[in-house]
Design a protein around this motif. Sequence first.
Motif, PDB file in Angstrom:
ATOM      1  N   GLN A 443       0.833  -1.201   0.000  1.00 59.74           N
ATOM      2  CA  GLN A 443       0.000   0.000   0.000  1.00 59.74           C
ATOM      3  C   GLN A 443       0.868   1.253   0.000  1.00 59.74           C
ATOM      4  OE1 GLN A 443      -2.166   0.464   3.636  1.00 59.74           O
ATOM      5  NE2 GLN A 443      -2.745   2.534   3.120  1.00 59.74           N
ATOM      6  N   GLY A 448      -1.562   4.298  -3.615  1.00 58.29           N
ATOM      7  CA  GLY A 448      -1.664   5.651  -3.101  1.00 58.29           C
ATOM      8  C   GLY A 448      -1.203   6.658  -4.138  1.00 58.29           C
ATOM      9  N   PRO A 449      -1.175   7.943  -3.767  1.00 58.61           N
ATOM     10  CA  PRO A 449      -0.752   8.967  -4.737  1.00 58.61           C
ATOM     11  C   PRO A 449       0.746   8.873  -4.999  1.00 58.61           C
ATOM     12  CG  PRO A 449      -1.188   9.941  -2.594  1.00 58.61           C
ATOM     13  CD  PRO A 449      -1.563   8.505  -2.482  1.00 58.61           C
TER      14      PRO A 449
ATOM     15  N   TYR C 154      -9.763  -8.079  -2.448  1.00 54.93           N
ATOM     16  CA  TYR C 154      -8.661  -7.142  -2.176  1.00 54.93           C
ATOM     17  C   TYR C 154      -8.317  -6.333  -3.417  1.00 54.93           C
ATOM     18  CZ  TYR C 154      -3.769  -5.741  -1.609  1.00 54.93           C
ATOM     19  OH  TYR C 154      -2.598  -5.048  -1.592  1.00 54.93           O
ATOM     20  N   LEU C 155      -8.161  -7.042  -4.528  1.00 51.06           N
ATOM     21  CA  LEU C 155      -7.750  -6.353  -5.752  1.00 51.06           C
ATOM     22  C   LEU C 155      -8.814  -5.371  -6.213  1.00 51.06           C
ATOM     23  CD1 LEU C 155      -6.214  -9.361  -7.689  1.00 51.06           C
ATOM     24  CD2 LEU C 155      -4.993  -7.476  -6.627  1.00 51.06           C
ATOM     25  N   TYR C 161      -6.404   2.406  -6.976  1.00 49.50           N
ATOM     26  CA  TYR C 161      -5.368   2.267  -5.959  1.00 49.50           C
ATOM     27  C   TYR C 161      -4.675   3.572  -5.624  1.00 49.50           C
ATOM     28  CZ  TYR C 161      -2.605   2.069 -10.233  1.00 49.50           C
ATOM     29  OH  TYR C 161      -2.070   2.343 -11.449  1.00 49.50           O
ATOM     30  N   GLU C 162      -4.802   4.573  -6.511  1.00 53.69           N
ATOM     31  CA  GLU C 162      -4.089   5.818  -6.195  1.00 53.69           C
ATOM     32  C   GLU C 162      -4.823   6.618  -5.122  1.00 53.69           C
ATOM     33  OE1 GLU C 162      -5.436   5.058  -8.965  1.00 53.69           O
ATOM     34  OE2 GLU C 162      -6.754   6.638  -9.683  1.00 53.69           O
ATOM     35  N   LYS C 163      -6.066   6.217  -4.837  1.00 51.22           N
ATOM     36  CA  LYS C 163      -6.765   6.842  -3.710  1.00 51.22           C
ATOM     37  C   LYS C 163      -6.256   6.211  -2.425  1.00 51.22           C
ATOM     38  CE  LYS C 163     -11.318   7.071  -3.545  1.00 51.22           C
ATOM     39  NZ  LYS C 163     -12.619   6.509  -3.932  1.00 51.22           N
ATOM     40  N   PRO C 164      -5.686   6.983  -1.518  1.00 56.33           N
ATOM     41  CA  PRO C 164      -5.145   6.357  -0.296  1.00 56.33           C
ATOM     42  C   PRO C 164      -6.200   5.586   0.467  1.00 56.33           C
ATOM     43  CG  PRO C 164      -4.498   8.664  -0.450  1.00 56.33           C
ATOM     44  CD  PRO C 164      -5.478   8.430  -1.550  1.00 56.33           C
ATOM     45  N   ALA C 167      -6.670   2.161  -1.171  1.00 59.15           N
ATOM     46  CA  ALA C 167      -5.550   1.252  -0.920  1.00 59.15           C
ATOM     47  C   ALA C 167      -5.590   0.749   0.511  1.00 59.15           C
ATOM     48  CB  ALA C 167      -4.235   1.981  -1.192  1.00 59.15           C
ATOM     49  N   SER C 168      -5.930   1.662   1.422  1.00 56.44           N
ATOM     50  CA  SER C 168      -5.974   1.271   2.829  1.00 56.44           C
ATOM     51  C   SER C 168      -7.132   0.319   3.096  1.00 56.44           C
ATOM     52  CB  SER C 168      -6.102   2.538   3.671  1.00 56.44           C
ATOM     53  OG  SER C 168      -6.515   2.215   4.951  1.00 56.44           O
ATOM     54  N   LYS C 171      -6.378  -3.240   1.915  1.00 56.28           N
ATOM     55  CA  LYS C 171      -5.490  -3.942   2.843  1.00 56.28           C
ATOM     56  C   LYS C 171      -6.249  -4.367   4.081  1.00 56.28           C
ATOM     57  CE  LYS C 171      -3.659  -1.416   5.690  1.00 56.28           C
ATOM     58  NZ  LYS C 171      -3.013  -0.239   6.267  1.00 56.28           N
ATOM     59  N   PHE C 174      -8.514  -7.345   3.580  1.00 53.43           N
ATOM     60  CA  PHE C 174      -7.797  -8.622   3.460  1.00 53.43           C
ATOM     61  C   PHE C 174      -7.307  -9.091   4.820  1.00 53.43           C
ATOM     62  CE2 PHE C 174      -4.511 -11.595   2.363  1.00 53.43           C
ATOM     63  CZ  PHE C 174      -4.983 -12.185   1.213  1.00 53.43           C
ATOM     64  N   ILE C 175      -6.755  -8.173   5.595  1.00 54.48           N
ATOM     65  CA  ILE C 175      -6.159  -8.587   6.875  1.00 54.48           C
ATOM     66  C   ILE C 175      -7.249  -9.023   7.851  1.00 54.48           C
ATOM     67  CG2 ILE C 175      -4.808  -7.799   8.838  1.00 54.48           C
ATOM     68  CD1 ILE C 175      -3.312  -5.999   6.886  1.00 54.48           C
TER      69      ILE C 175
END
Lengths: 505, 106, 653
Positions: A443, A448-449, C154-155, C161-164, C167-168, C171, C174-175
């Motif tokens: 991640q 992320g950006p 997850y995918l 994915y560029e959005k934080p 992406a968070s 993760k 999945f965890i």
Amino acid sequence: MMENIPVLSLTILLPLIGALISFLLGKRGHMAKWVALIFSAAAFILSLALAYEFVVDPSSAAAGEIEGYSNGYQYYESHVWIEAIGINYIVGIDGISLPMFVLTTLLCMLSIIFSWDTDRRPKEYFGLMLILEVGVLGVFVSLDYFMFYVFWEIVLIPMYLMIGIWGGPRKDYAAIKFFIYTHVASLAMLIAIMAMYFEASLGTFSMEAIATQSVDFSRGMQVAIFAAMFFGFGVKLPMVPFHTWLPDAHVEAPTAGSVLLAGLLLKMGGYGLIRVAIPSLPSGAEDMVVVMAVIAVASILYGAVLCLAQNDLKKMVAYSSISHMGFVLLGYATLGELGVVAGVFQMFAHGLVTAVLFMMCGVVQHKCGTRLIDNLGGLAKKMPIAAALMTIGFLASLGLPGLVSFAAEFMVFAAVFFKWGLWIFLPIIAVVVTAAYYLWALQRSMFGPMTEKIDLSHVKDVDWYEGLPVAILIVLIAIFGVFPYLIFSRIGPAVEIALRAFGGG
Amino acid sequence: MIPIEYWLVFSSLLFCIGAYGVLTRKNAIVVLMCIEIMLNSANINLVMFSSYHSVLHGTVDPSGQVFTLFSIAIAAAEVAVGLAILLSVYRRYQTIEVDKINILRW
Amino acid sequence: MLEYAWLIPVFPFVAFLLISLLPKRTLSWEDGAGYAIGGAAGALILSALVIGDVLAGNTMVGDGPKFTWLVVADIEVTFGIWIDQLTAIMLVVVAIVGTLVVIYSGGYMHEEAERRRRYYAEIMLFISVMYGLVISDNYLQMFIFWELVGLCSYLLIGFWYEKPSAASAAKRAFIVTRVGDIMFMAGIIILFKYVGSLDFANLFGDEGVAAVPNDMMILATALIFGGAIGKSAQFPLHEWLPDAMEGPTTVSALIHAATMVKAGVYLTARSYPLLVQAPDTLLFVAVIGGVTALIAATVALVATDIKRVLAYSTISQLGYMTLALGAGGYLVVYADSAGGYSAALFHLMNHAFFKALLFLCAGSVIHAVGTNDMRMMGGLGKKMKITSLTMLVGAIAISGVPPFSGFWSKDEVLAAVYSAGEFNSLFLLLWIMGIATAFMTAFYMFRMWFMTFAGEPRSDYHAHESPKLMTVPLMILAALAMTSGFVLFIGDGFGAFSGDSISELFHGGHHESAADILSHIFGDPLTYVSLVLAVMGILLAYRMYYVPGFDRSVFARGLSGRLQKALENRWYISRFYDDFAVKVVYGFSLVADAFDRYVIDGIVNGFAFLGARSGNVIRRTQTGNVQRYTSLIVVGLCLLLIFMLYIVPWGGW
């Protein structure tokens, strides 16, 4: 087809010839990579042919006709070397060493491809890599303690030089630490070998011959020898708390060096335990089971927790190796066929997976100039193929079913439950922690950006010589994840023989 | 014959005097001379045992005495080399006192 | 036909391979949408054939083709297929919703030019492994697909994915589910030890069940249910699902509403032959389900993100199913009836349709408005007629108003829980929780509908109806949401059909006629309790969010204010996990890292330092003074002589 050809010796000899040619290239240093590729590829093809011809089923009719098969070894060769003290050149391969053998030739070839753009002293670089291959191959097929030790030590030197010459900023510290640490460990092993040689007093260093005597050593003797061997092999594995050479060596080593270090050198420790220590010294192993299990669980958990704290991608992968090799030790500690087979398979799996991880760390390093997670971010946008490969590698390493590590981890857990019941909950926590550190790293570095801290404008995606080896490895990871039977069926009979001393496992 | 103890005491005394000199004197030439004394104590022993051997066994075996001659010759050569070294040392350091010549330490 | 069932996952998998591996120029046709629809449709057709076979009474339980996965010692792990009524129900859901979502995606993902390809590849992989999960014939195979659907989740959550936040969330999902997965894994390992096999055929047989000691059976079943807690987002591992809404809405509809989250319920239902051996676990299952249903519903009351409302609603409805399974187990054990089991599966199927519908409608709205925040919407009903109407259908269905599908299944669930109260009074409490949940469900659903479609626009947007590619799946799903409840009356009825998959566990086998069922339902006063509460919920939402001028600020004060704050913070559960992860786990890892660096490595470096240092000290003895060396030689010689001449003989060596 290959009964009359000394295939094993030939496979060991090929890289040696390649290394000599490479050293002697003189001014034509740029040819070294081609020499290395040709000879490593030849060794790889030979090992594939050998794997193809390998008789899987010990009960099949052909097995009876193979020389040395009684102990599970095929392609057995035996020549007298130094008669006076009973040193022989004995090589042979069985189901435990076969996966390691093929893995060695494969990883060496792929790391040579991966280092295609090395222009710093290429003659020495590729020559040393081939020497390393010789050493590792020798360790995996030697059936004579003296030879085993010689090959074992041969491995150290090229790795020491690779870290020391082509390494990162703290290469001197890392190289010396690596060398002294593993050398102390091999001394412990040497003492153990000597003890076995004199205690057996057969006047031969042959592993099989000594094993027939050593199983009847007194319990105290066995425990002492086993402890020395366990230390010798365990440092290589590496086990907590003798692991700190590993992260340093990995962080400083060049990428191909890391691949070989984690992919092959760590396996030598695990291989030694199951080839030498456990089958030869059953009572010693039984008395040390608790020690082994505690150290294994400690390695698994401690390594995993440490990964969370790492900021350097490569260091994280290095610590994850400690954690994953802990599974090998845990599998062995069960001393049952299920656990030991799973441990051997885990070595194979880890060899494939960790090579991918280190290669991808290398790619990030080469392209971005840094591996620090804090400085990375949003790379997926710039290098989508690299991000995809890295994701697959991480997923394979965290034990995703369908990829190769899962079968090993599951069977290790099963074996642990069979033996120790609900203690299983201790190592199983690591599965979650592993997922956490990999995905968190992914991640922060890939998603992320896009980061502002480094200049990403000229960053390119993977080059062919970086992508190709990783892709090959990933295909293999998937194949053996879906069909673990291919490997398990070969390891199984060999482990059964190795565990004969435990009353049928 | 003079009893063997006399000889042994004599050569031991000679050896101790030599050793004492080697250990205590500062002048390298004196040290060299003391080494010669120690050598000679050994020579005396050789000669003495050789003659006793002949008398007690009734045979003539001069090998011990021959060995002494050999040893004296070696000692002469050694003195020559030793003095030559001392000469070079003196030229280099203007002294031949052994406790001043200690550059081979640590 | 059944022996070809393994081909079902192959269709989408081939599509996945084609989409991901074909060269860019040859792929085209909207970057793989065509292949995706083809793969999904192929699987749909094959599933339909298989389901037809099952309806005709054929099943394949443990006698299908096998594939050896690995052999160690005397253990052989094989993979195969297992088709029974339960499988068929899941196949219906996955096939229909999967295909419709893929079609809908053709419109929804149209603007993701560069990424469509990855989207379709991942969706196809998901559908493939979901089918694989459904037709698995042993726990290990199921676990493998179980993890793979988690991977796809997850995918796809991390699709942007560029959005934080995306992406968070990926993760985190999945965890958190992995926490459940390790419990699942531990559970099947326990069974593995005692039975020596993980095939359902061996485990569910009398011998398999008898081989497991009672306390281990309780532990194993509870652990397996732990897997369901993770995957089906049950309390306390439910907070990943609302976060998972960061993914595209189609993903939420397919994975996080209709199929993957149902896998936990499916697993629990599949494990029934084991669960009924451990009534303690059944109680645990029911309590978890009831608590989840209530907690999630309360949070949905105040959520302002349209997708989060639906996510909490999904959790709540999953809690319903789990509750029904827990109660149903009691009914199987003590009342010899499969009522609760059937109710759970019935609700599972109905919920898949209407929740997928709601999500896709929400997707249509988001597509048009460009925001998830309901406070920015309003007045969309006029501009998006089809979307608003189909969403209304979904809202009515989930609220439990007859004759839409939600009513029938919800009523069955509540009836099962109530009748289980006869054997353990805890179920009466759970029934009250269920009734309260039903009331809240009706309220928040209509709150959402009114906030979105009624009134005046609250922000500046240019909404328009979505293209046909999106509205047609909506209409199909709306039709299903209206009618899927009627399968209760077709043939022998849904209850009898689903009950057949656990027929060896009870003897009842009630085959009621449609009239019997109807009179049963409407003759029961409890039916009217839930019905009245649902209508009250709708009316309350109408009063508060449709009729203008209602002052909602009264709730922001005092006790209710604090309650509202807690709800808006999702009962602080999410924050607790964050703190736990960041402060405890990460903090611990930092301490361990320092320990490694300074203590362990310190000892290692200390040895090196000691070696270097002691050498430094000892070399001082080399003074360079020849006479001192000589003296030492003499002393040493004397000592050696004394040792050899006196000490050795004295010691008798």
